[in-house]
Write a protein that holds these residues in place. Structure first.
Motif, PDB file in Angstrom:
ATOM      1  N   GLY A 281      60.727  -9.367  -8.557  1.00  9.83           N
ATOM      2  CA  GLY A 281      61.502  -8.194  -8.949  1.00  9.83           C
ATOM      3  C   GLY A 281      62.608  -8.544  -9.931  1.00  9.83           C
ATOM      4  N   VAL A 282      63.283  -9.662  -9.685  1.00  8.12           N
ATOM      5  CA  VAL A 282      64.319 -10.124 -10.611  1.00  8.12           C
ATOM      6  C   VAL A 282      63.720 -10.427 -11.980  1.00  8.12           C
TER       7      VAL A 282
ATOM      8  N   LEU B 285      60.390  -4.705 -31.553  1.00  2.89           N
ATOM      9  CA  LEU B 285      59.131  -5.100 -30.920  1.00  2.89           C
ATOM     10  C   LEU B 285      59.361  -5.803 -29.590  1.00  2.89           C
ATOM     11  N   ARG B 286      60.439  -6.571 -29.504  1.00  6.31           N
ATOM     12  CA  ARG B 286      60.743  -7.328 -28.279  1.00  6.31           C
ATOM     13  C   ARG B 286      62.132  -6.919 -27.768  1.00  6.31           C
ATOM     14  N   LYS B 287      62.274  -5.675 -27.509  1.00  2.00           N
ATOM     15  CA  LYS B 287      63.563  -5.149 -27.079  1.00  2.00           C
ATOM     16  C   LYS B 287      63.924  -5.660 -25.691  1.00  2.00           C
ATOM     17  N   ARG B 288      65.162  -6.105 -25.537  1.00  2.00           N
ATOM     18  CA  ARG B 288      65.698  -6.489 -24.241  1.00  2.00           C
ATOM     19  C   ARG B 288      67.021  -5.768 -24.021  1.00  2.00           C
ATOM     20  N   TYR B 289      67.349  -5.523 -22.778  1.00  2.00           N
ATOM     21  CA  TYR B 289      68.506  -4.688 -22.477  1.00  2.00           C
ATOM     22  C   TYR B 289      69.815  -5.298 -22.948  1.00  2.00           C
TER      23      TYR B 289
ATOM     24  N   PHE C 197      60.936  -5.817  -1.081  1.00  2.00           N
ATOM     25  CA  PHE C 197      61.749  -6.942  -1.535  1.00  2.00           C
ATOM     26  C   PHE C 197      61.732  -7.065  -3.055  1.00  2.00           C
ATOM     27  N   ALA C 198      60.587  -6.763  -3.689  1.00  2.00           N
ATOM     28  CA  ALA C 198      60.532  -6.772  -5.153  1.00  2.00           C
ATOM     29  C   ALA C 198      61.470  -5.713  -5.726  1.00  2.00           C
ATOM     30  N   ALA C 199      61.474  -4.532  -5.105  1.00  2.00           N
ATOM     31  CA  ALA C 199      62.358  -3.464  -5.570  1.00  2.00           C
ATOM     32  C   ALA C 199      63.823  -3.839  -5.369  1.00  2.00           C
ATOM     33  N   VAL C 200      64.123  -4.473  -4.233  1.00  2.00           N
ATOM     34  CA  VAL C 200      65.499  -4.911  -3.994  1.00  2.00           C
ATOM     35  C   VAL C 200      65.914  -5.928  -5.054  1.00  2.00           C
ATOM     36  N   GLY C 201      65.032  -6.883  -5.362  1.00  2.00           N
ATOM     37  CA  GLY C 201      65.335  -7.851  -6.413  1.00  2.00           C
ATOM     38  C   GLY C 201      65.540  -7.184  -7.756  1.00  2.00           C
ATOM     39  N   PHE C 202      64.701  -6.192  -8.067  1.00  2.00           N
ATOM     40  CA  PHE C 202      64.773  -5.471  -9.334  1.00  2.00           C
ATOM     41  C   PHE C 202      66.115  -4.750  -9.476  1.00  2.00           C
ATOM     42  N   PHE C 203      66.496  -3.987  -8.460  1.00  2.00           N
ATOM     43  CA  PHE C 203      67.727  -3.203  -8.563  1.00  2.00           C
ATOM     44  C   PHE C 203      68.970  -4.068  -8.368  1.00  2.00           C
ATOM     45  N   TYR C 204      68.851  -5.148  -7.589  1.00  2.00           N
ATOM     46  CA  TYR C 204      69.988  -6.058  -7.463  1.00  2.00           C
ATOM     47  C   TYR C 204      70.310  -6.684  -8.822  1.00  2.00           C
ATOM     48  N   ALA C 205      69.274  -7.186  -9.496  1.00  2.00           N
ATOM     49  CA  ALA C 205      69.488  -7.767 -10.820  1.00  2.00           C
ATOM     50  C   ALA C 205      69.977  -6.707 -11.805  1.00  2.00           C
ATOM     51  N   GLY C 206      69.471  -5.469 -11.671  1.00  2.00           N
ATOM     52  CA  GLY C 206      69.912  -4.397 -12.552  1.00  2.00           C
ATOM     53  C   GLY C 206      71.387  -4.066 -12.358  1.00  2.00           C
TER      54      GLY C 206
ATOM     55  N   GLN D  31      62.842  -8.470 -18.088  1.00  2.00           N
ATOM     56  CA  GLN D  31      61.932  -8.169 -19.200  1.00  2.00           C
ATOM     57  C   GLN D  31      62.096  -6.738 -19.706  1.00  2.00           C
ATOM     58  N   GLN D  32      63.039  -5.995 -19.156  1.00  2.00           N
ATOM     59  CA  GLN D  32      63.137  -4.578 -19.492  1.00  2.00           C
ATOM     60  C   GLN D  32      63.870  -4.354 -20.813  1.00  2.00           C
ATOM     61  N   PRO D  33      63.405  -3.365 -21.605  1.00  2.44           N
ATOM     62  CA  PRO D  33      64.109  -3.033 -22.855  1.00  2.44           C
ATOM     63  C   PRO D  33      65.434  -2.327 -22.612  1.00  2.44           C
TER      64      PRO D  33
END
Length: 803
Positions: free
Chosen positions: A11-12, A795-799, A56-65, A17-19
């Protein structure tokens, strides 16, 4: 639990990798999931396990966000860029001298004007004209000192190129919210030392570095000892890093997990031995617990001195989990230790997954677990071992040593094979002599050089550091010999992601235990990584990449079977230029092993600064330029080299290349500016043309118009002289009629390019403009489907990319 930790890590990784960052309000969907999991676990264990992984993947995703939201909010607001600000704060890092100044991180405490909002930490450069040697003598900036400076800042920004180093990501990982420089004039040291733990630690590291400098003046490998003792990797020069990369020992030349483990083990063994000598201590606390605590504290101290890098963190957490297990008397499997360390690293630093070192360090440990646990190597040799039972102690010890060497060899082979795909995708090279070099380097550096470097740092005896340097000299001689062996390094294109996934599966299959049938079937899975080449232009097509080299120019042109480089960008410092940092990595990753031609338009640094590096880095068949014969690039050029002159032309794969400027007669005009002698190249394919103009000014534009307006017509124009006021006249733009104008400029460059009136001219012409400081590298594709022009940032946008 291990599977859930891995899901958290995934998730992290996904978040990084998100734009753009997701709305955190989406996380409100998570609380009901545990209830659903509780209901599922009574009905379907598999469904419950899958849901737990998703949770747990979602928790990792939103924690990192969430962490990313908070960190990005600390960045410098755009309205305070380029403004003189008076800042008061503390030097928060080990100052790094360079030719002409010193760099350091600075914790901001106060700022004037008071309305300004600054990040907590900024990175500053002080261009005071001092050399590295002068700084070592004076140490004008010291860690932990409080200063008041006048500074100019800018938001985090770096060049963005295919296969290039992501400077903005690196700043984000270090929590740097702005970069800038100290203005000459008002600067005052307010306090010699601020007594806070973090600053005291940095001052201690600085004192230890000074100890090495004083004890080893002029010694060639003193910087390596500094890196091993306090983790200052900047102390190692570029040539030495190249040697370490070529021989595969880079991981040993900074404080790594191996060194942390060695220090922890040494202190644990020493405390255990001493503790057992005292019955009173043994009654108060068992020796095993005392040794576990001592090992962890030693590892913690060493990691703090090292600056707490990711490999050191990972090992510290592993040592901590093992120490806790020994303290509580509850054994833990090695895989649980690894997963616990993974979780701790990501909780403290969710950006760690952006660093290759994270994957290489955790990958190496995972490979060791895969090949060294649960295998029956000892059992297979049990019969010979039993035969030795009746023999003497020396024979048994000899047999144990042979088995240890064999097991070590298996592990080294497994690590080399398993990490090869990762090394190729990140660095496009791997050392073939790495097993040989590491066979000597690991014991010598870990057991001899590093202990001596640490002991010499704290003991007032210079001979200890000189002994460490003598041992390092032996090591470097061996590495030089290994690096000189034929085919010491395998270099190739950057493999496609799907080929890397296949290769990792193939290595896992190859490394299965002996006795598993058809292990050789893993070999075919490795082949695509080497044989599947990057895409190339079809016949008659032209692919052009205007690389983002800051305030400079470097353009790569490719046809079906040929490659050309136009200009080579600036030299940034005596040790670094566009050739080494941008162009050669891009060419290697793109699968370009040689250039059919290279053109250096003229001798300004921002166009020719990286030329000599490129010419020494790969074969170049032909060299065209207007630079003088005394220039380093001209001397490094191949035998076939010509002054560029109007009328020179050639055809490659159905694409026409033609030089339009300067005239041969212009070389006799002594007072002609070098800008007006820039080589102008027009490249024409069936579906469109591009015009590369170097730094020509209005005079040259007028000459080109007089020689023939039709020859200037192009769909894509790389604007002359970075869109300065001295060029891009209305008549010239009208003759070219560009549909796209590429403006090669550096972010907030000191020349103020592009000039607004010039931008307005291109806007009035109807041309679509792409600036390299905003678009990154610009990719032009001219082929059967027409013309496509795109910026690589899009083309390779990152946040974390600056707006």
């Amino acid at each position: 639990m291990r599977a859930n930790i891995i899901a958290f890590a995934l998730g992290v990784c996904l978040l990084q990798q998100q734009p753009q960052l997701p709305p955190l309000i989406w996380a409100l969907a998570l609380p009901p999931l545990p209830v659903l999991w509780w209901w599922l676990r009574r009905r379907s264990a598999l469904a419950a396990a899958l849901l737990a992984g998703v949770m747990f993947a979602a928790v990792g995703f939103f924690y990192a966000g969430a962490r990313a939201e908070w960190r990005l909010a600390e960045r410098l607001p755009a309205q305070w860029e380029g403004v003189d600000l008076a800042v008061t704060g503390v030097v928060a890092s080990l100052p790094q001298p360079f030719e002409g100044g010193v760099r350091f991180d600075f914790d901001v405490e106060q700022v004037a004007p008071a309305a300004a909002r600054l990040p907590r930490r900024i990175a500053l450069a002080w261009y005071n004209g001092a050399s590295r040697e002068a700084y070592r003598d004076s140490a004008s900036i010291r860690a932990g000192a409080r200063w008041r400076f006048s500074v100019r800042l800018k938001r985090p920004h770096g060049s963005v190129n295919p296969y290039g180093f992501d400077y903005e990501s690196w700043l984000l990982q270090r929590d740097i919210g702005a970069t800038g420089y100290v203005r000459p004039g008002a600067m005052t040291r307010l306090d010699e030392l601020v007594f806070r733990p973090a600053y005291l630690l940095q001052r201690g590291r600085e004192i230890l570095r000074k100890r090495h400098w004083d004890a080893l003046p002029g010694y060639p490998y003193a910087g390596i000892l500094v890196a091993l003792a306090i983790g200052d990797q900047n102390a190692i020069d570029a040539r030495q890093w190249q040697l370490f990369a070529r021989t595969g020992v880079s991981h040993l030349m900074s404080i790594s997990g191996l060194h942390v483990t060695m220090v922890a083990s040494l202190f644990a063994a020493l405390v255990h031995w001493l503790w057992r000598r005292s019955s009173r201590l043994m009654l108060a606390l068992p020796a095993r617990k005392a040794a576990a605590l001592a090992g962890f504290l030693a590892a913690l101290a060493y990691c703090l001195i090292a600056g707490f890098a990711v490999p050191a963190q990972r090992t510290l957490y592993m040592v901590g989990v093992v120490a806790l297990a020994l303290w509580t008397g509850r054994a833990s499997s090695v895989s649980r230790v690894l997963c616990s360390a993974l979780l701790l690293v990501l909780l403290l630093d969710p950006w760690a997954v952006l660093a290759p070192g994270f994957w290489l360090s955790f990958g190496a440990v995972a490979v060791i677990l895969y090949v060294a646990t649960g295998r029956l190597y000892a059992g297979r040799e049990s019969a010979p071992a039993q035969g030795l039972a009746a023999e003497g102690y020396a024979s048994r010890q000899g047999h144990a040593l042979r088995q240890g060497v064999l097991q070590w060899g298996r592990v080294q082979w497994a690590i080399t094979l398993a990490l090869a795909p990762l090394l190729l995708i990140w660095f496009q090279q791997m050392s073939l002599v790495s097993p040989l070099a590491n066979a000597v380097a690991i014991p010598l550096v870990s057991l001899v050089v590093t202990p001596l470097a640490l002991a010499g740092s704290v003991l007032p005896f210079d001979f200890i550091l000189k002994l460490a340097h003598a041992a390092m000299t032996v090591q470097m001689q061996l590495l030089e010999w290994c690096a000189a062996l034929p085919a010491a390094v395998w270099q190739q294109h950057a493999p496609a992601a799907w080929t890397v996934a296949l290769a990792l599966a193939g290595t896992a299959w190859l490394l299965l235990p002996r006795g598993v049938p058809a292990r050789w079937l893993g070999l075919p899975l490795l082949l695509p990584m080497f044989t599947v080449l990057p895409p190339a232009p079809p016949p008659g097509a032209l692919w052009l990449t205007v690389l983002d080299v800051g305030q400079g120019l470097a353009i790569f042109a490719q046809t079906e079977h040929h490659a050309l480089l136009y200009d080579a960008g600036p030299a940034y410092s005596p040790d670094a230029d566009s050739g080494s940092r941008v162009i050669l990595p891009f060419l290697r990753a793109s699968g370009v092993a040689n250039l059919d031609a290279m053109i250096v338009s003229h001798d300004d640094n921002d166009h020719a600064g990286g030329a000599a590096t490129v010419l020494s880095g790969l074969p170049v068949a032909a060299f065209y330029s207007s630079i003088p014969a005394s220039h380093a690039a001209w001397r490094a050029a191949p035998g076939y080299r010509l002054p560029c002159a109007a009328g020179q032309s050639w055809d490659w794969d159905g694409v026409r290349f033609e030089l339009l400027h300067p005239t041969a007669a212009s070389y006799a005009i002594g007072k002609l500016k070098s800008n007006d002698r820039s080589c102008v190249l027009r490249i024409a394919a069936a579906q469109g043309a591009v015009l590369l103009t170097g730094d020509i000014e209005a005079r040259s534009e007028k000459e080109l118009l007089a020689r023939g307006r039709a020859a200037l017509r192009a769909d894509v124009l790389v604007t002359p002289h970075h869109s300065s006021r001295t060029s891009s006249t209305e008549e010239f733009i009208a003759a070219v009629q560009p549909r796209w104008a590429v403006l090669p400029v550096g972010y907030r460059n000191r020349f103020g390019h592009p000039k607004e009136d010039v931008v307005e001219r291109y806007r009035a012409s109807g041309a679509h403009m792409l600036r390299t400081d905003r678009a990154g590298a610009v990719l032009v594709r001219i082929g059967g489907e027409g013309i496509a022009v795109q910026g690589y940032r899009g083309l390779r946008k990152r946040y974390w990319y600056a707006d």
